[in-house]
Design an enzyme around this catalytic site. Structure first.
Site, PDB file in Angstrom:
ATOM      1  N   ARG A  31       0.850  -1.197   0.000  1.00 39.05           N
ATOM      2  CA  ARG A  31       0.000   0.000   0.000  1.00 39.05           C
ATOM      3  C   ARG A  31       0.888   1.250   0.000  1.00 39.05           C
ATOM      4  O   ARG A  31       1.653   1.475   0.942  1.00 39.05           O
ATOM      5  CB  ARG A  31      -0.889  -0.022   1.240  1.00 39.05           C
TER       6      ARG A  31
ATOM      7  N   GLU B 119     -13.216 -18.953  29.212  1.00 35.94           N
ATOM      8  CA  GLU B 119     -12.201 -19.550  30.101  1.00 35.94           C
ATOM      9  C   GLU B 119     -11.677 -18.536  31.126  1.00 35.94           C
ATOM     10  O   GLU B 119     -10.501 -18.583  31.515  1.00 35.94           O
ATOM     11  CB  GLU B 119     -11.032 -20.148  29.299  1.00 35.94           C
TER      12      GLU B 119
ATOM     13  N   SER C 237     -10.691 -11.319  31.205  1.00 36.30           N
ATOM     14  CA  SER C 237      -9.418 -10.644  31.530  1.00 36.30           C
ATOM     15  C   SER C 237      -9.441 -10.062  32.940  1.00 36.30           C
ATOM     16  O   SER C 237      -8.420 -10.068  33.632  1.00 36.30           O
ATOM     17  CB  SER C 237      -9.157  -9.512  30.532  1.00 36.30           C
TER      18      SER C 237
END
Ligand SMILES: Cc1cc2nc3c(=O)[nH]c(=O)nc-3n(C[C@H](O)[C@H](O)[C@H](O)COP(=O)(O)OP(=O)(O)OC[C@H]3O[C@@H](n4cnc5c(N)ncnc54)[C@H](O)[C@@H]3O)c2cc1C
Length: 544
Positions: free
Chosen positions: A272, A369, A372
């Site tokens: 780019r 699980e 944070s």
């Protein structure tokens, strides 16, 4: 735990990559995402021993598996996540669902169920979460009522509801956490048991190729032999033991998905052209959107590999390390994917370039699980205990161990990581003296800073002593990354630590000196030069 030899592991990884290149091309993945479709045929292929036999990886050899260890599972999980996190979640759910049996099952249960999973390629689901019991599993209300005959418990009748269960609608076998009279316990439930029914698939933000449903249990009768471990009341301890492994898997998911997005951004930036040249050559782009994320991801990998190797060496009680690994890697993966969208500009905001999908997918890894925030709390709580038990010496001694490895670690940020650890020890002590952790926010911020300081220390060591083989980066590049990460970690510990201590009411004018803010700032010398080097090296490592 055993570990595969490196040739076998490499073979599994390359077979998986070849399968993905053939069957899971970007357009297929985008279509699954768009149609919100669980690709049962892909899971069947992955579990087919004639193709890959992925489920055999985590099953013991005496049950027909390959007997892979934590390191093997991390590698395969991160490669799966590079390919597609939704499919990876379908595979993980079987690992996860089997784990209560792995950690708590009787020998007979292990033989029976793991043998069946190995031979029949059964999909398994892990049913812990409930509508009112998420982060706080102890609030579960599903009950298991014993059924007795002649004074002996012969069966249990389970009733309740589970929520957000991966593979919920497609599994054949479920491990379900329920309150028995002796306390929370895991039970094995087969799908066709009367009274058991999964809900409709959830319409999710990401990982749309995975199947997530509620589970309804209405007087589901299972034989007493389906109580995992044969003793009631061990369920929460077993769930905790499972976390040591499963959090490492989710950490590997954050790592793999984060790198998948970042590699796309690196390659895109070389092609780019803006402002007269490729974006890959523009510092304002690379030093914000590429380099810091690569360093954070690799620090996480070092921590994951360190923890996995210790698990494989048979060390118990690594739940804190599993939490640090999950926290670092999933937050890093999430940010890398977000930056990858930014790095693609308007293209990043469309489906075609895939980073938009990866960002939606990786978002789950900071939630399931253990969120944070729960990781921050777990890390802070556990290391706080270590700080108290060692009378404040835990992190200072760790710093001394790093210093003792000079000059070997001088080029990998060892001295800066030692600064971070010392500053952290001083911060924890100040918080203890002033009782600042009565503020939950201060405690959680400490969890974050602990993860960064420990991540820096482990990365400094391992980039020299055990550089990863997983990503194909030169050790000298990993060491430059470790220098950058250590500077960031030390800066965060000293400056953000000071911010929160003062913010919570600490008034000691000498605190900045105690945290060695000046020393940490002096250690920033050379940071931009290292980032220049890394921007070049990452472009070389991942050419367009
Ligand atoms: C796609 C998907 C797949 C899943 N797969 C499974 C599976 O297979 N099996 C299974 O058992 N579960 C699964 N889960 C459930 C997942 O583990 C839970 O969603 C997660 O643990 C969070 O629980 P919760 O959703 O109830 O959120 P809550 O616990 O209500 O948390 C909401 C928010 O509050 C914060 N919070 C919570 N407690 C505290 C506190 N004490 N102090 C401060 N902040 C706090 C959390 O960090 C979070 O930000 C899945 C979830 C999803 C979305």
């Amino acid at each position: 735990m055993a570990r595969l030899d490196s040739e076998t592991l490499d073979l599994v990884v390359s077979t998986l990559r070849e399968y993905a290149a053939r069957e899971l091309k970007p357009e297929v993945l985008l279509e699954l995402d768009r149609k919100d479709e669980f690709p049962m045929h892909v899971l069947r292929d992955l579990y087919d021993p004639r193709q890959i036999g992925l489920h055999l990886l985590f099953l013991p050899e005496d049950c027909g598996g390959l007997g892979g260890g934590a390191h093997d599972i991390y590698r395969v999980s991160s490669v799966m996540a590079e390919i597609d996190l939704g499919v990876a979640t379908g595979v993980l759910a079987t690992f996860l669902g089997t784990d209560p049996i792995t950690v708590g099952g009787t020998p007979e249960q292990k033989r029976t169920w793991m043998g069946r999973i190995a031979n029949e390629g059964l999909l398994v689901a892990y049913g812990a979460t409930e509508p009112q019991a998420g982060s706080d599993l102890a609030a579960l209300t599903t009950v298991a009522v014993p059924i007795t005959e002649d004074g002996r418990v012969t069966a249990y009748a389970i009733s309740g509801r589970k929520q957000w269960i991966s593979n919920g609608g497609v599994a054949s076998v479920y491990t379900v956490l329920a309150n028995a009279p002796g306390g929370p316990s895991w039970f094995i439930v087969e799908r066709d048991t009367p009274g058991f029914s999964p809900g409709r698939p959830e319409d999710k933000h990401g990982i749309r190729a995975s199947n997530t449903t509620a589970l309804f249990l209405d007087n589901v009768v299972v034989p007493a032999e389906h109580l995992v471990g044969g003793v009631e009341g061990r369920g929460l301890a077993q769930a905790q033991a499972v976390f040591g492994y499963t959090r490492l898997m989710v950490a590997a998911f954050g790592l793999g998905a984060g790198w998948a997005a970042l590699q796309r951004a690196i390659r895109y930036s070389q092609q780019r052209i803006q402002g007269g040249g490729p974006l890959a050559q523009k510092q304002g782009y690379t030093h914000k959107l590429i380099v810091p994320d690569a360093c954070w991801l690799e620090a996480s990998r070092a921590y994951i590999e360190w923890t996995a190797d210790r698990l494989d060496a048979g060390e118990p009680d690594l739940a804190t390390e599993g939490a640090v690994a999950k926290y670092l890697a999933t937050e890093a993966g999430n940010r890398a994917a977000d930056h990858a969208i930014q790095a693609h500009g308007g293209n990043g905001y469309t489906k075609e370039y895939l980073v938009e999908k990866i960002k939606r997918d990786v978002r789950i890894t900071t939630i399931y699980e253990g969120t944070s925030e729960i990781m921050e709390w777990t890390i802070a709580r556990d290391r706080w205990q270590s700080h108290l038990k060692t009378r404040g010496a835990f992190h200072a001694e760790w710093a001394a161990r790093l210093d003792a490895q000079a000059p070997a670690l001088n080029g990998s940020g060892g001295p800066t990581a030692a600064l971070a650890l010392r500053s952290l020890g001083a911060l924890l002590e100040r918080c203890r003296l002033d009782r600042l952790t009565r503020n939950q926010h201060v405690l959680f911020r400490l969890g974050e800073l602990i993860a960064w300081a420990e991540g820096a220390a482990i990365f400094a060591e391992r980039s020299v002593a055990a550089p990863t083989r997983a990503i194909g980066l030169d050790p000298a590049v990993l060491q430059a990354m470790a220098r950058v990460f250590a500077r960031q970690a030390a800066h965060r510990v000293a400056c953000e630590g000071l911010q929160w201590a003062v913010g919570a009411g600490q008034t000691d004018p000498a605190l900045a000196r105690t945290l060695n803010v000046d020393g940490v700032l002096a250690a920033q010398a050379g940071l931009v030069e290292d980032m220049d080097l890394l921007a070049r090296k990452l472009n070389e490592a991942f050419p367009a």
